[in-house]
Scaffold this active site. Structure first.
Site, PDB file in Angstrom:
ATOM      1  N   PRO A   1     -10.732  -2.858  -5.024  1.00  0.00           N
ATOM      2  CA  PRO A   1      -9.451  -3.547  -5.062  1.00  0.00           C
ATOM      3  C   PRO A   1      -8.239  -2.329  -5.104  1.00  0.00           C
ATOM      4  CG  PRO A   1     -10.518  -3.906  -7.262  1.00  0.00           C
ATOM      5  CD  PRO A   1     -11.524  -2.899  -6.422  1.00  0.00           C
ATOM      6  N   MET A   2      -7.547  -2.684  -4.067  1.00  0.00           N
ATOM      7  CA  MET A   2      -6.007  -1.878  -4.014  1.00  0.00           C
ATOM      8  C   MET A   2      -4.774  -2.418  -3.835  1.00  0.00           C
ATOM      9  SD  MET A   2      -7.816   1.223  -1.719  1.00  0.00           S
ATOM     10  CE  MET A   2      -8.674   0.144  -0.809  1.00  0.00           C
ATOM     11  N   ALA A   3      -3.808  -2.492  -4.916  1.00  0.00           N
ATOM     12  CA  ALA A   3      -2.681  -3.259  -4.947  1.00  0.00           C
ATOM     13  C   ALA A   3      -1.922  -2.805  -3.542  1.00  0.00           C
ATOM     14  CB  ALA A   3      -2.182  -2.642  -6.135  1.00  0.00           C
TER      15      ALA A   3
ATOM     16  N   GLN B   1      -9.169 -10.299  -8.908  1.00  0.00           N
ATOM     17  CA  GLN B   1      -8.968  -9.424  -9.935  1.00  0.00           C
ATOM     18  C   GLN B   1      -7.799  -9.700 -10.637  1.00  0.00           C
ATOM     19  OE1 GLN B   1      -7.518  -5.205  -9.814  1.00  0.00           O
ATOM     20  NE2 GLN B   1      -9.821  -4.859 -10.418  1.00  0.00           N
TER      21      GLN B   1
ATOM     22  N   CYS C   1      -7.089   0.745 -13.938  1.00  0.00           N
ATOM     23  CA  CYS C   1      -5.727   1.067 -13.246  1.00  0.00           C
ATOM     24  C   CYS C   1      -5.090   1.964 -14.075  1.00  0.00           C
ATOM     25  CB  CYS C   1      -5.174   0.070 -12.767  1.00  0.00           C
ATOM     26  SG  CYS C   1      -3.476   0.486 -11.879  1.00  0.00           S
TER      27      CYS C   1
ATOM     28  N   ASP D   1     -13.973   8.808  -4.538  1.00  0.00           N
ATOM     29  CA  ASP D   1     -14.234   9.850  -3.883  1.00  0.00           C
ATOM     30  C   ASP D   1     -15.517   9.933  -2.799  1.00  0.00           C
ATOM     31  OD1 ASP D   1     -12.072  10.854  -4.996  1.00  0.00           O
ATOM     32  OD2 ASP D   1     -13.006  12.334  -6.268  1.00  0.00           O
TER      33      ASP D   1
ATOM     34  N   ARG E   1     -10.212   4.592  -0.814  1.00  0.00           N
ATOM     35  CA  ARG E   1      -9.420   5.156   0.363  1.00  0.00           C
ATOM     36  C   ARG E   1     -10.160   5.559   1.604  1.00  0.00           C
ATOM     37  NH1 ARG E   1      -7.589   9.238  -3.909  1.00  0.00           N
ATOM     38  NH2 ARG E   1      -9.669   8.829  -4.506  1.00  0.00           N
TER      39      ARG E   1
HETATM   40  C1  LIG Z   1      -3.242   2.373  -3.331  1.00  0.00           C
HETATM   41  C2  LIG Z   1      -4.285   2.013  -4.266  1.00  0.00           C
HETATM   42  C3  LIG Z   1      -4.049   0.962  -5.113  1.00  0.00           C
HETATM   43  C4  LIG Z   1      -4.928   0.594  -6.054  1.00  0.00           C
HETATM   44  N1  LIG Z   1      -4.995  -0.423  -6.944  1.00  0.00           N
HETATM   45  C5  LIG Z   1      -6.057  -0.927  -7.676  1.00  0.00           C
HETATM   46  C6  LIG Z   1      -6.108  -2.310  -8.248  1.00  0.00           C
HETATM   47  O1  LIG Z   1      -5.245  -3.028  -8.045  1.00  0.00           O
HETATM   48  N2  LIG Z   1      -7.125  -2.468  -9.231  1.00  0.00           N
HETATM   49  C7  LIG Z   1      -7.993  -1.797  -9.300  1.00  0.00           C
HETATM   50  O2  LIG Z   1      -8.891  -1.906 -10.032  1.00  0.00           O
HETATM   51  N3  LIG Z   1      -7.957  -0.468  -8.791  1.00  0.00           N
HETATM   52  C8  LIG Z   1      -7.196   0.052  -8.053  1.00  0.00           C
HETATM   53  N4  LIG Z   1      -7.156   1.092  -7.441  1.00  0.00           N
HETATM   54  C9  LIG Z   1      -8.176   2.117  -7.472  1.00  0.00           C
HETATM   55  C10 LIG Z   1      -9.408   1.722  -6.443  1.00  0.00           C
HETATM   56  O3  LIG Z   1     -10.038   0.428  -6.748  1.00  0.00           O
HETATM   57  C11 LIG Z   1     -10.322   2.820  -6.712  1.00  0.00           C
HETATM   58  O4  LIG Z   1     -11.015   2.696  -7.945  1.00  0.00           O
HETATM   59  C12 LIG Z   1     -10.077   4.062  -6.749  1.00  0.00           C
HETATM   60  O5  LIG Z   1      -9.265   4.333  -5.572  1.00  0.00           O
HETATM   61  C13 LIG Z   1     -11.125   5.231  -6.447  1.00  0.00           C
HETATM   62  O6  LIG Z   1     -11.793   4.930  -5.195  1.00  0.00           O
HETATM   63  P1  LIG Z   1     -11.768   5.837  -3.823  1.00  0.00           P
HETATM   64  O7  LIG Z   1     -11.966   7.276  -4.261  1.00  0.00           O
HETATM   65  O8  LIG Z   1     -12.861   5.289  -2.999  1.00  0.00           O
HETATM   66  O9  LIG Z   1     -10.437   5.495  -3.378  1.00  0.00           O
HETATM   67  C14 LIG Z   1      -6.276   1.633  -6.329  1.00  0.00           C
HETATM   68  C15 LIG Z   1      -6.371   2.721  -5.734  1.00  0.00           C
HETATM   69  C16 LIG Z   1      -5.300   3.009  -4.605  1.00  0.00           C
HETATM   70  C17 LIG Z   1      -5.458   4.178  -3.927  1.00  0.00           C
END
Ligand SMILES: Cc1cc2nc3c(=O)[nH]c(=O)nc-3n(C[C@H](O)[C@H](O)[C@H](O)COP(=O)(O)O)c2cc1C
Length: 331
Positions: free
Chosen positions: A18-20, A72, A102, A204, A227
């Site tokens: 999930p990514m806001a 979420q 978060c 990551d 990401r």
């Molecule tokens: C722009 C952005 C927004 C995010 N928003 C949320 C969110 O709303 N809820 C959540 O649980 N995690 C959020 N995260 C965290 C991601 O879900 C994830 O745990 C984190 O980016 C690590 O994973 P990655 O390295 O594959 O990006 C957000 C991450 C990013 C980059």
């Protein structure tokens, strides 16, 4: 063994994080198309006064989305969060995901998100209240702890299992790390050994090799991609295909052509325009266009800068889409 959350057997073990501001309906659709086994909504407020706003309404899962639909929620008060969970279920969610991952200040100042991990008795109360208030599976997303010196994710994981959580996603960073440093997977490995509900490893994963390493090292039941998916939703298929056997319930291997990537980009941008309306859509589309160009130009910085300059000044949706199409066709 396929990944199962409550009654739902997921089509793949790769989940969209999930990514806001990113994992809206058009994004979830394009990621599912390429094999995201589950794509949760952006985090939704539990504040009842905000549930009817246009912003929240656009963020909700939609009842024509494929099952299961995971919403979420974020919040601090057990009863208020339970009401938000019920609201989301009434609006079509089949899974409720609780955000305790978060690190954002806006969330943590209210002691929500990963700040909650400091208060284990409140965590227990929140989980118990939500699980007993809805008849759909409830999942939880956490970090490794509040601070790097206080990695209590294992304790929270055991609480989660005891309180009836159906699946636990762990981002391998503490709250105090925010997005700095590198994720660690040892905590996730220990959690996987200690509990019996599905554990999803996150943090990551930037390549197929990362995915394979983290999957093997943690023995997790699935991986969550954040990401790495920006501007390349096809990464779900590329990882699923490469790690075939481990990850995929249906074995279909067909490389994705450059032409298909261009078409997917255009379809996604068009979907954003249609979902938000052209005024808002054209602005929201820009960051996705930037990410797609980054990938489709093979990170050629000079070309990228030039194309972004051309495209980011366009304020009209059809012009943005047409110009993007002509740019992509020349690559
Ligand atoms: C722009 C952005 C927004 C995010 N928003 C949320 C969110 O709303 N809820 C959540 O649980 N995690 C959020 N995260 C965290 C991601 O879900 C994830 O745990 C984190 O980016 C690590 O994973 P990655 O390295 O594959 O990006 C957000 C991450 C990013 C980059």
């Amino acid at each position: 063994m396929p990944l199962q959350i409550g009654p739902y057997q997921l089509p793949s073990k790769l989940l969209l994080a999930p990514m806001a501001g990113i994992t809206d309906r058009p994004y979830r659709d394009v990621c599912r198309l390429y094999g995201a086994g589950l794509a949760a909504s952006e985090m939704l407020t539990s504040d009842p006064s905000l549930l009817q706003t246009r912003k929240t309404q656009l963020r909700l899962v939609q009842d024509d989305e494929p099952l299961p639909r995971s919403a979420q929620i974020v919040g601090t008060e057990p009863e208020v969060m339970a009401q938000a969970a019920q609201f989301n279920v009434e609006n079509g969610a089949n899974i409720i995901d609780i955000n305790m991952g978060c690190p954002a200040k806006k969330v943590c100042n209210k002691a929500a998100g990963s700040a909650l991990m400091r208060n284990t008795s409140l965590v227990k109360k929140i989980l118990a209240t939500i699980v007993s208030s809805v008849d759909v599976p409830v999942t939880l997303k956490i970090r490794t702890g509040w601070a790097s010196s206080n990695r209590n994710a294992l304790e929270i994981a055991k609480i989660a299992e005891d309180q009836g959580i159906s699946c636990l996603a762990v981002h391998g960073r503490s709250r105090s790390q925010a997005f700095m440093g590198h994720a660690e997977y040892e905590t996730i490995r220990q959690i996987k050994q200690a509990i019996n509900i599905p554990v999803i490893a996150n943090g990551d994963i930037y390549s197929i090799e990362d995915a394979k390493f983290i999957f093997d090292y943690t023995n997790a039941d699935g991986l969550m991609l954040g990401r790495i998916t920006h501007g390349q939703p096809w990464i779900f298929k590329e990882i699923n295909d490469k790690l075939n056997g481990h990850f995929l319930s249906k074995n279909i291997i067909k490389p994705i052509s450059f032409r298909e990537k261009i078409e997917t980009t255009l379809t996604h941008i068009d979907a954003i325009h249609r979902y938000y309306g052209t005024d808002q859509g054209v602005r929201i589309a820009r960051k996705h266009i930037g990410w797609y160009l980054y990938n489709l130009t093979n990170q050629d910085q000079v070309l990228l800068k030039k194309l972004k300059r051309e495209l980011f000044t366009i304020a009209d949706a059809p012009t943005q889409l047409n110009h993007l199409e002509s740019v992509l066709n020349k690559l």
